[in-house]
Design an enzyme around this catalytic site. Structure first.
Site, PDB file in Angstrom:
ATOM      1  CE  LYS A 108      -2.636  -0.238   3.558  1.00  0.00           C
ATOM      2  NZ  LYS A 108      -2.204  -1.502   4.196  1.00  0.00           N
ATOM      3  CG  PHE A 127      -4.352  -2.993   9.914  1.00  0.00           C
ATOM      4  CD1 PHE A 127      -2.969  -2.909   9.923  1.00  0.00           C
ATOM      5  CD2 PHE A 127      -4.977  -3.424  11.076  1.00  0.00           C
ATOM      6  CE1 PHE A 127      -2.230  -3.234  11.059  1.00  0.00           C
ATOM      7  CE2 PHE A 127      -4.249  -3.745  12.220  1.00  0.00           C
ATOM      8  CZ  PHE A 127      -2.883  -3.647  12.211  1.00  0.00           C
ATOM      9  CB  THR A 179       5.301   0.313  -2.494  1.00  0.00           C
ATOM     10  OG1 THR A 179       6.044  -0.135  -1.364  1.00  0.00           O
ATOM     11  CG2 THR A 179       6.200   0.360  -3.697  1.00  0.00           C
ATOM     12  CD1 TRP A 217       9.156  -2.331  -4.581  1.00  0.00           C
ATOM     13  CD2 TRP A 217       9.881  -3.733  -6.170  1.00  0.00           C
ATOM     14  NE1 TRP A 217      10.263  -2.979  -4.096  1.00  0.00           N
ATOM     15  CE2 TRP A 217      10.738  -3.848  -5.039  1.00  0.00           C
ATOM     16  CE3 TRP A 217      10.145  -4.520  -7.296  1.00  0.00           C
ATOM     17  CZ2 TRP A 217      11.817  -4.712  -5.005  1.00  0.00           C
ATOM     18  CZ3 TRP A 217      11.233  -5.390  -7.261  1.00  0.00           C
ATOM     19  CH2 TRP A 217      12.064  -5.479  -6.127  1.00  0.00           C
ATOM     20  NE  ARG A 234      -0.109   4.537   8.094  1.00  0.00           N
ATOM     21  CZ  ARG A 234      -0.280   3.231   8.128  1.00  0.00           C
ATOM     22  NH1 ARG A 234      -0.707   2.652   9.239  1.00  0.00           N
ATOM     23  NH2 ARG A 234      -0.025   2.497   7.078  1.00  0.00           N
ATOM     24  CG  PHE A 269       4.580  -9.523  -6.262  1.00  0.00           C
ATOM     25  CD1 PHE A 269       4.415  -8.147  -6.101  1.00  0.00           C
ATOM     26  CD2 PHE A 269       4.348 -10.333  -5.150  1.00  0.00           C
ATOM     27  CE1 PHE A 269       4.038  -7.604  -4.892  1.00  0.00           C
ATOM     28  CE2 PHE A 269       3.969  -9.790  -3.930  1.00  0.00           C
ATOM     29  CZ  PHE A 269       3.799  -8.428  -3.798  1.00  0.00           C
ATOM     30  CE  LYS A 281       7.026  -1.980   9.306  1.00  0.00           C
ATOM     31  NZ  LYS A 281       7.520  -0.608   9.390  1.00  0.00           N
ATOM     32  CB  ALA A 296      -3.830   0.140  11.736  1.00  0.00           C
TER      33      ALA A 296
END
Lengths: 642, 642
Positions: free
Chosen positions: A87, A376, A89, A494, A111, A465, A122, A345
């Site tokens: 999302k 989310f 990206t 991407w 955010r 992808f 992460k 979220a």
């Protein structure tokens, strides 16, 4: 065409796509002063924080009050795999396409990430591939200090609560009152109360006095004793660090605290109600009012105790003064980005700030676009965007971009579990039309249906992808359109940056043309809390109804009695399923949504029912990514952030 | 004359002197960009943080490497009353006099205040009266985020320690090793170790490997198991909030932490060793090395466990990257100030940063002055300034300004106790020559003697209060000179600003003229730790000797065994007496200094003996000053900060 005069950056696209930080570092950003000038921000509306970040004055809202808002677009997603479906990206790729390729005035509003996970499992986040916010180190580290200010403010309130309970329990009422209302050193024995103390008198129904000496014995008791019931305290301490050992702690074990121990917890800072307040506020004055209203627990007779009762409203506002101004950065292609607020979220609404959106909508002007992201899946993020964020902002959304991936659709169509860290199963690497179809017919269909309930056009973005086949991609697009999407487009931002999202951008422009659509909320605030919760569960999640635990029922009654029943609902549910069970994929039906407990963020302005356990403090795994983070102390080049 | 081109500000002096914040607000500061330009900082050496604060690049040290340093002056004080005797105010008043009135190039280098006490009992601090750093809100709130960065870095290390102990205790060695050295996803089964993991091999005496697979069973155990002895952990969590309930806590009570609880504590952030490191470091590369060396405790065989063993050296350096650059602000009269670092003055050395001093000494040039302040009384602050700060910086001090007040001298001469918050006794309000004389003959004399031991001229500044009589002030001056002060001058900078400190400034200029004095350290680093401690106790405090507790003795042996005996000493002693007993005023003799315990800040680079209990987390009183803090949300004017 753009009325701005933006110098677009042209990153060199490489194959295979390098690491995110390598891409970020290869593209020198413009000085942020230049970005601001390009988009019509005046020098006196800009506060620099170094060369690549700046805070932007809210005075822009006054200066541009006559300008009509741009188109307001939210990026949401189908129910994701645990790996995420891109999302952020997409949000960045889309603005790069609208700006650098279609030459529209366009802003991304995203955010601020929590710093804790950056050093945990992460790593950093700033979009990905050729769709990023740069410089990524600045985006991920400290930014302009907003999260730190929230930590400071949150913890001052927490310290003040425990200190107040301590002083109340160790002092007779007379001593307590004398200390709270001391004689004025200048004023010959007069005992003036400060404004925040007078407001407590107001709430107690006691007429204001110029000299506290005039209060009766009984009034002194009500004024001085908050009588907080420790069992009801919901205000936790926070830290922007993944520290699992603070999830449950006992405090006050020092000898000077005289045995007044209490069990409590630390949350990660972005879980603080103050972060939700920052995201939902519309001005510094509004933020001050919301802070005053924060309910930290109840007193022993069941009345709410507020931050204003504790005496810290203005102190917290002082600490958070600078946070209300949105933070300006830029994308890899040189278009402007606001990075502002980042509430959870689940226990919060997971959206960047209303203020950033408002300023951006004025700056882009009526032919421009503001693209913002909802955390989310759409069942949570989009629903809260409409029912909470748009309700408080009064802003009219123009379109939804719904991000889907072949990978997630296969999972919803019955593919094997996708587990972070483990290699993907072959179903996800080879063409598999039946699984894709199953995912389209269940989760994608339901999420499109949900968006349409708000009256807003949906453009599905299939985030491509390398392993996706043309046949799979085409199937998703045709299915999406058959289920009521305005359009569905394959996107390659991407690997291609903005150029890869031009088709998506064009489709979005089309969807927002013509007269504004008729936006409607899902529920009316006048409904009871239970009715509002049930509406979301049935309409959005596909549940048959809800089941309240005894605790949840008790809380709903308490909050209604305390006068908070008109607040909107912020569901704290897993994002990995439309239901409460993260293993149930697709579009589950025939289930009842269990409501385990209910909490209130009265300052932020929502009630949040808990569907299952929510972890508000992440941990560190055995080998956190800090092992790979390096900095060259001479060049200051950072590596390993992702 | 100044080689700078400074526009001096001319605040309007009012009588009676208004509140500090009223004075601060009445004088608009120059834009910090202008201040920087005036003193020869290039635009590319400046990072703005809003309009009134900026970070300054360390590249200045390279650019001006050929420039000779200015005069380097430390402001210290006699043993103070609990009310403080005005060292910060003198520091600022003195630079205002040297700059705006004598037209010298001059810099003040001061500490960043902790935010916690600002909302507790103390209020803000930025000098006082007409000798202040402005704007005071910016000085007291967040500044450029250095303290927040320290909080984040400190707590990442703390979280990593507990997480590591948890993972070691819940995993078999093989599983632990496999997680710490996973197979490279790209490299077909190779298990590369990261640089920080290879450094652990170095310390263990194991040759570096390109593939962890090649490590023997035994090597895997030593590599993977830090075996931290929980009882030896000295690394605490920190928070920049006065939160007394965190002084002693039990952590790990959550069910997922499986019973691995531990008792620990939070300190206030400025007590973090990272703050002492920031204050003592000489470059980002040096800071990185100091962070690597931090000892967080011992393993079960008694060897030190370092931050590098935990794997966080570079992650902490990344979080603190921007903190090494000094923060530029200005005085009420428009002269430049660096506000940089603010370590505790007891468990740390209580000085602003070496880096700020170094940059300032180059900027002012050889005829200019840098005035910096040493926390606490001269027996602590000045001693640490010389023996720790100057030792690490290699800088040559030119003079000491010793601040004395008639009030404090009367206390030392036998006056009644001075208690914060209580009205002053009449002895302090009326002329009392015998008390003043007693104070001069004891404390003032000893502090002058102490300064002279370092070979540096001492100028005594008598900070004048309205109640002081001419006879009292003259007595102090003549006594000071008779005891070996270079000069002694009455100063009125609080009520008059720089104009009130011109006599002091002129005297200081005279003291620093002629060839440089021969500066000498009090002790040689080659002495044993015990000898170094005894030297300070006898020479500076006037003790007969020291008495080590069993615990202290054990620690000195441990630190010597671990190789830390060459470090300088940082005494953690009360500042309210030359002795260890805060009620003993004057210049006590005939006492033995008790050393209760000893700790090590190996990263910062000192051993700190504890003389009595040191509180490292302040609390909130019944009516903290947040009750009086207000902010107008429209004008953003803050009131009540002091």
């Amino acid at each position: 065409m753009s009325t701005w005069n933006v110098e677009y950056l042209k990153p060199t696209l490489l194959q295979p796509v390098p690491s995110d930080i390598a891409i970020s570092r290869a593209q020198p950003p413009k000085d942020i002063e230049k970005v601001a000038a390009e988009i019509g921000i005046h020098p006196d509306e800009l506060d620099l924080y170094g060369r690549k970040k700046a805070k932007v004055s809210l005075d822009i809202l006054d200066r541009l009050t006559e300008v009509r808002n741009g188109k307001y677009v939210v990026v949401a997603g189908i129910t994701p795999t645990p790996l995420g479906e891109g999302k952020s990206t997409t949000t960045i790729g889309l603005v790069q396409a609208l700006g650098a390729h279609l030459h529209k005035n366009v802003f991304a509003c995203v955010r601020q990430p929590s710093q804790g996970p950056t050093f945990g499992i992460k790593g950093g986040a700033a979009g990905g591939g050729y769709s990023q916010v740069i410089p990524m180190e600045e985006f991920n580290l400290h930014l302009t200090g907003d999260i730190h200010a929230i930590t400071a403010a949150n913890n001052l309130l927490a310290a003040a609560i425990d200190a107040r309970m301590f002083h109340e329990s160790t002092q007779a009422t007379e001593a307590l009152f004398n200390r709270l209302a001391p004689k004025n050193k200048q004023g010959k024995g007069v005992r003036p109360l400060s404004e925040i103390q007078l407001r407590r008198l107001d709430r107690l129904g006691i007429p204001r006095v110029t000299d506290a000496e005039h209060l009766s014995e009984e009034q002194r008791v009500s004024f001085a004793r908050l009588n907080i019931d420790p069992a009801t305290i919901t205000w936790n301490r926070v830290m922007d660090t993944n520290d699992r050992f603070l999830r449950k702690i006992e405090i006050g074990l020092g000898p000077n605290e005289k045995g007044h121990t209490r069990t409590t917890q630390f949350d990660i800072t972005v879980a603080s109600e103050l972060m939700a307040i920052l995201a939902l506020t519309t001005s510094l004055a509004d933020m001050q009012k919301r802070i005053a209203r924060i309910v930290i627990g109840s007193d022993k007779t069941g009345n709410p105790v507020t931050a204003d009762d504790i005496g810290v409203t203005d102190a917290l506002t002082v600490l958070m003064r600078d946070t209300v101004r949105p933070n300006l950065m830029q994308t890899l292609e040189g278009t402007p980005v606001f990075v502002h607020a980042g509430p959870f979220a689940n226990i919060a609404h997971g959206q960047s700030s209303i203020l950033a959106d408002k300023v951006a909508l004025k700056l882009v002007g009526q032919d421009g676009f503001v693209i913002t992201e909802a955390g989310f899946g759409a069942d949570i993020g989009m629903e809260k965007f409409f029912n909470i964020k748009c309700r408080y902002s009064g802003l009219q959304p123009s379109a939804v971009v719904l991000v889907a991936t072949v990978r997630a659709l296969k999972m919803h169509g019955g593919g094997p579990a996708v587990v972070a860290g483990a290699p993907l199963k072959h179903e996800y690497l080879d063409e598999n039309i039946p699984l894709v179809e199953g995912g389209c017919d269940s989760n994608l269909r339901k999420q499109i249906d949900n968006a349409n309930k708000f009256g807003i056009p949906v453009v599905v973005c299939v985030n491509k992808f390398a392993t996706d086949t043309d046949k799979e991609l085409e199937l998703v697009c045709s299915k999406a359109k058959s289920y009521g999407a305005f359009d569905a487009v394959v996107s390659e931002h991407w690997s291609q940056g903005g150029a890869g999202a031009v088709a998506l951008a064009k489709s979005l422009v089309k969807a927002t043309e013509g007269p504004a659509k008729e936006f409607k909320f899902l529920y009316d605030l006048e409904l009871s809390l239970e009715e509002k919760i049930a509406t979301i569960a049935k309409e959005i999640y596909g549940a048959d109804g809800i089941e309240l635990s005894a605790e949840a029922k008790e809380k709903l009654e308490r909050y209604t009695r305390q006068g908070f029943s008109k607040l909107p609902i912020c569901m704290a549910k897993t994002h990995l399923s439309l239901s409460s069970d993260p293993t149930k994929k697709g579009a589950p039906t025939g289930f009842t949504l269990p409501i385990r407990d209910v909490r209130a963020s009265v300052g932020a302005g929502f009630i949040y029912p808990l569907v299952g356990e929510m972890t508000t403090m992440p941990g560190l795994n055995t080998r956190p990514c800090f092992y790979d983070i390096t900095i060259d102390p001479v060049t200051e080049i950072i590596d390993g952030l992702f």
